[in-house]
Design an enzyme around this catalytic site. Sequence first.
Site, PDB file in Angstrom:
ATOM      1  N   ASP A   1      -1.333  10.324   6.946  1.00 49.54           N
ATOM      2  CA  ASP A   1      -0.205   9.797   6.200  1.00 49.54           C
ATOM      3  C   ASP A   1      -0.586   8.480   5.527  1.00 49.54           C
ATOM      4  O   ASP A   1      -1.180   7.599   6.152  1.00 49.54           O
ATOM      5  CB  ASP A   1       0.970   9.584   7.166  1.00 49.54           C
ATOM      6  CG  ASP A   1       2.219   9.101   6.473  1.00 49.54           C
ATOM      7  OD1 ASP A   1       2.702   9.810   5.577  1.00 49.54           O
ATOM      8  OD2 ASP A   1       2.713   8.005   6.828  1.00 49.54           O
ATOM      9  N   GLU A  25      -3.352  11.952   2.466  1.00 49.47           N
ATOM     10  CA  GLU A  25      -2.247  11.982   1.511  1.00 49.47           C
ATOM     11  C   GLU A  25      -2.505  10.945   0.426  1.00 49.47           C
ATOM     12  O   GLU A  25      -2.087   9.802   0.524  1.00 49.47           O
ATOM     13  CB  GLU A  25      -0.910  11.698   2.212  1.00 49.47           C
ATOM     14  CG  GLU A  25       0.280  11.770   1.257  1.00 49.47           C
ATOM     15  CD  GLU A  25       1.457  10.933   1.708  1.00 49.47           C
ATOM     16  OE1 GLU A  25       2.499  10.989   1.031  1.00 49.47           O
ATOM     17  OE2 GLU A  25       1.347  10.185   2.700  1.00 49.47           O
ATOM     18  N   ASP A  64       7.910  15.638   0.906  1.00 51.44           N
ATOM     19  CA  ASP A  64       8.056  14.434   0.092  1.00 51.44           C
ATOM     20  C   ASP A  64       8.481  14.720  -1.345  1.00 51.44           C
ATOM     21  O   ASP A  64       8.552  13.797  -2.160  1.00 51.44           O
ATOM     22  CB  ASP A  64       6.740  13.647   0.076  1.00 51.44           C
ATOM     23  CG  ASP A  64       6.516  12.862   1.355  1.00 51.44           C
ATOM     24  OD1 ASP A  64       7.506  12.410   1.953  1.00 51.44           O
ATOM     25  OD2 ASP A  64       5.352  12.711   1.767  1.00 51.44           O
TER      26      ASP A  64
END
Length: 484
Positions: free
Chosen positions: A209, A239, A322
């Site tokens: 993340d 990410e 997201d």
Amino acid sequence: MPTQEVHTPEWVRDAVFYQIFPDRFAKSVTLHKPGNLEKWDSPPTSHGFKGGDLIGVVEHLDYLVDLGINAIYFNPVFQSTANHRYHTYDYYNVDPLLGGNAALRTLLDEAHKRGIKVILDGVFNHASRGFFQFNDIMENGPYSPYLDWFRIKGWPLNAYDTQRPPNYDAWWNLHALPKFNISTNDVREFLLGVAVHWIEFGIDGWRLDVPAEINDDAFWQEFRRRVKDANPDAYIVGEIWDDATRWLKGDQFDAVMNYLFTKLCIEFFIDKIADPGLLEGSSLWPVTTVPGGVFAREVEALLQLYPPEVTAVQLNLLDSHDTARYLTLAGGDKSALSLSTLFQMVYPGAPCVYYGDEVGVQGGKDPLSRASFPWNEQKWDGELHDFFKRVIALRRERPALRTGQYTTLYGNDNVYALARHLEDDKLVVAFNKGQLLEELNVPVGELFQDGTVLKDVWKGHEYTISNGTFKATLLPRSALVLGT
């Protein structure tokens, strides 16, 4: 200096991933739950819990096998007070609502038994207010022995009054997400220990993340060394929404979530964005509608952006927790999702399906994109589900689609055509994103000799290469897949 040699896990080339948001995929009746849960089929909220768990996933692994899935990416599973679990409370314990560590053990055993790999979400940039060392600082102030775990800027610590900014480094200045002070050795060793612990427990890799927030190449280089020492085949995917060259030189990540691919699909296959506000504020914005020629150039540029060993294992996604759901972006246009999914399955890298897309689940920005999976099949789009099964099966059946060369054949106006080829296994895929019928006359170069017969992989119609081209009629908003 010599160029870093790039090695990426071979198994990812054959992987079709399925992204699961644990609170929303499946809920087992075998696990006791607290009483204040939202109804499963009620609209998702920012703070409410639906009660999904890992045993629920175990109970539906055969559904994933039937769909053609052989790898799962889980959003965070560790103990947290947030339904998305990015506010990590305890990195060494799976959240009790999900079934605890025992449930993860069962999940890994049952998934591996079915040939399914499992990667977990690693949230190493920030913790939560409940994380022990930060909680100690809240309790003990400047006397806390863990003061250097975070960057504190003043006293008294303001961890809750949102009318005033936090007086410590916090992700996006959110009080609930104190950022680790990564320059502290104890912090580095703690996070690296977490990474290795779960690899040794049996997970097959990490999705990282917001790793760019840890602006420290040496940390990620050591992260890779430790993880790969524990399991050389572990998959490390970050990410990063934009150009990720910095992290993809062979010494940090294997791949990234390929949002550059996502944007290409949006710009070519979606006829009209339903609501631009669904994309604004992300790197997917702004978007423009591009013709086949521009799409062809952008595809080639993306294929050349990273070393081929990296491109082969990129995590190619159309949407995620997201983003708004792809079908919602397209205003409910199933042809946009179908064309994009087919392209996803024939493009180099590992395709990743966001849970529920295959049955027509829709939703706007977070939290609406995180709806519960509808296990009542009467609520499914059966046609879409069958299509997903068919194109996933195609990818898994044809080696050329996983490890073959990629050649752009043609791009103009509403049409784009490509070839994937590996020795005698050769396919041609042509897309018509337009609203009118297209008469194709696609050059195939030296890939096929005149007289070669290509067969529609689903309908059986045959097409013969003549004068270095193949001719076909392509219906509006449709695609054609031909193979040797």
